[in-house]
Structures are given as C-alpha cells and as structure tokens.
Design an enzyme around this catalytic site. Structure first.
Site, mmCIF file in Angstrom:
data_model
loop_
_atom_site.group_PDB
_atom_site.id
_atom_site.type_symbol
_atom_site.label_atom_id
_atom_site.label_comp_id
_atom_site.label_asym_id
_atom_site.label_seq_id
_atom_site.Cartn_x
_atom_site.Cartn_y
_atom_site.Cartn_z
ATOM 1 N N TYR A 139 0.834 -1.207 0.000
ATOM 2 C CA TYR A 139 0.000 0.000 0.000
ATOM 3 C C TYR A 139 0.863 1.249 0.000
ATOM 4 C CZ TYR A 139 -2.637 3.872 1.970
ATOM 5 O OH TYR A 139 -3.156 5.124 2.211
ATOM 6 N N LEU A 186 -8.651 2.638 14.847
ATOM 7 C CA LEU A 186 -8.857 2.548 16.290
ATOM 8 C C LEU A 186 -10.147 3.203 16.762
ATOM 9 C CD1 LEU A 186 -7.866 1.747 19.095
ATOM 10 C CD2 LEU A 186 -6.562 3.896 19.161
#
Length: 325
Positions: A139, A186
C-alpha cells in the site's frame, strides 16, 4: 470564483467530505466512484455521481474541468500484503490512466490523497517531508510510486500538483464518517465496543517507550483534512509537485483514545492487552510546518474529545439505520 472539479473516490470517507466542502465553497462537483468501498448515500447532495473506476476517467473528463482531486485508492495495509497485485493495478495503474486522461483533456491541476505510510519506519518524529521514504507495505509503496509518477508528469507536462500525506483521519462531517468493512481503525473500533457490537478493544502492546506504554498516533479531523485539500487547489503551481504532510503536530496514545471514548460516550469500554504487532512504531506524528507555510493550513479541530464526539454521533446514526433495516 466557481470552478468545476472531478473527485475520484468521492463516495468514500475522505473523498465525500472533500466533495461536500467543494460544494459549500460554490464549486461544481462530479464524483467518480465504483462503490467497491464507498457508499452511494455518501455522495453529497448537489454533486453529480458517475459510477465507475478511476480507469474510466477518460470517458468523463473534458476541458471544462478545472482540476481533479484523487481519492480512488485501495488503502488497507494488511490486504495489500496479501493481495499486492490488486494495489499495484488500481493505485498505480489507475492513476497512470487518470494522468493520461487529464493530459488528453487539458485538465492540468491535481490534488492527490497520499499517505504518511510512504515513510515507513520513521527515523525521527515529527516526520518531515525531507525524511527518507521507505514504505513497509505494498500500500505505502503504491502511494510512493504514484507520487514519483506525479512528479514526472509535473516536470514533463506542466501539471500543477499537490500530494497530501497524512496518517490517522477521524471524526465525521455533514453526515459522512468512517464505516470500513472490515474496520481496522482505532476510533471506530473503540466506538463499536461502546455500542455493544464488540466485546472489548485489543491494545497491542503496553510496553512501548511512551508515557503510558501504548502507541502514539497523530489524529486529524476529516473536516480539517478537507480544508487542506481546498487550499491545495489554490496553491498548486504549473510544473510543480508540492508534497505536504498533514497532522496536528502532536499525538494521542491508544489508551488516551480509549479513555476519551469512555468519557464522551458514557459507556464502559473493556480492553484486552495483546502482544505487539510486528512493525508498529512507538510514535507516528507528522510535522505540518510546510503545509502551514505553503498552504496557509492550520488544523482547528485538534481536540481529541471533539473528534471522538463527531465520530460517535455518526456511529450511532449508522447503528440506528442498520437496526431499522
């Protein structure tokens, strides 16, 4: 002055918020998205929507467009490790076709949604644009390859381009927020615990050299990020490829995020300590000094509680809509 822009990936999280900001500034917006990770309802009212891949841009670009804002990339680090070809084909190959389409149509301004993952393991913090780039995933490598490609296009053909590199985007704006599947970020993961849709949040490592032993990350509100993209359009200069980091300049630990979610939501958030994940640096914080200098950009929503509160409002709305289905 009103202008006309194509937003690739404009049904996704960041792209949709940027499209909304463009509309609020009085511009005309076309969103090009294949909906593989985005949502049709995320396209803001007032934008023209075209379903298609970034490779289809040549069918929709013409000289009436003033520029392109490019968000149509796959962005899951873990998936990129398992399926690198998918990332090279879309992120690199798709951008190559987009640049060719822009050149053919005479559209010469580009703002690219890059990533601080291009830096890999940081040699120092906060990370500056002059720091070495050594991505640790396909990525990050694909995004760095696109940055090199854009630089060549600017030098050879006079493209006016800005790449914006950032880490953790959070919050919500105008009804648009995070809802990845699977979710890996998160704040939305902790909010799922508060919603009762996940039993506990895993904290990967509590023995890092940080004040509370957990990893520290730089969180930026998605609306601040969107404002930077609009400023980048104004700052783009023919023949120049400007690369700017975006961040709050300070970070928040995993434990600070969890505690902030508890305070904002009023819900208990059980946590489970797990082993460190390989390759997780202790601290990732970006320096935004160059963005402040060249773009005139400063984040105005840096308060973690505010970021979490906006994300919480969005998460509850999406949960209610899901329950009503």
């Amino acid at each position: 002055m009103s202008k006309k822009y194509l937003v690739t990936g404009g049904a996704g999280y960041v792209g949709s918020v940027v499209a909304q900001h463009l509309l609020e500034a009085g511009h005309t917006v076309t969103v090009l998205d294949d909906l593989s990770t985005g949502f049709r309802e995320g396209v803001p009212d007032g934008a023209r929507f075209v379903e298609g891949r970034v490779q289809d841009a040549a069918r929709h670009l013409d000289p009436s467009y003033d520029g392109v804002l490019h968000f149509a990339a796959f962005s899951q680090v873990g998936e990129s490790v398992a399926k690198p070809g998918k990332y090279w084909a879309n992120n690199v190959g798709g951008t190559m076709e987009l640049l060719a389409a822009m050149r053919s149509a005479g559209v010469r301004t580009l703002v690219f949604s890059s990533t601080a993952a291009t830096y890999g393991e940081p040699v120092s913090t906060p990370i500056a644009e002059t720091d070495p780039t050594a991505p640790t995933s396909p990525y990050g490598a694909s995004k760095l390859a696109v940055d090199h490609m854009i630089g060549g296009e600017a030098a050879a053909h006079g493209l006016a381009a800005v790449s914006l590199r950032y880490f953790n985007v959070a919050g919500a704006y105008g009804g648009c927020g995070e809802r990845h599947d699977p979710e890996s970020h998160l704040i939305p993961l902790v909010l799922q615990v508060a919603l009762g849709r996940r039993e506990a949040i895993s904290v990967y490592g509590n023995d890092y050299p940080t004040p509370d032993g957990t990893c520290v990350r730089d969180y930026i509100h998605v609306a601040d990020l969107a404002e930077a993209h609009l400023l980048a359009l104004d700052a783009a200069a023919p023949g120049e490829h400007l690369i700017c980091n975006l961040g709050n300049g300070n970070g928040f630990s995993v434990r600070e995020v969890v505690e902030t979610v508890r305070k904002v939501t009023g819900h208990p958030v059980p946590e489970v300590t797990a082993a460190r994940r390989p390759g997780d640096p202790a601290v990732l914080v970006a320096s935004a000094a160059l963005a402040q200098q060249r773009l005139g950009w400063r984040p105005s929503r840096a308060d973690l509680a505010g970021i979490v509160s906006d994300a919480w409002d969005f998460a509850r709305r999406i949960a209610r809509e899901g329950d009503d289905v």
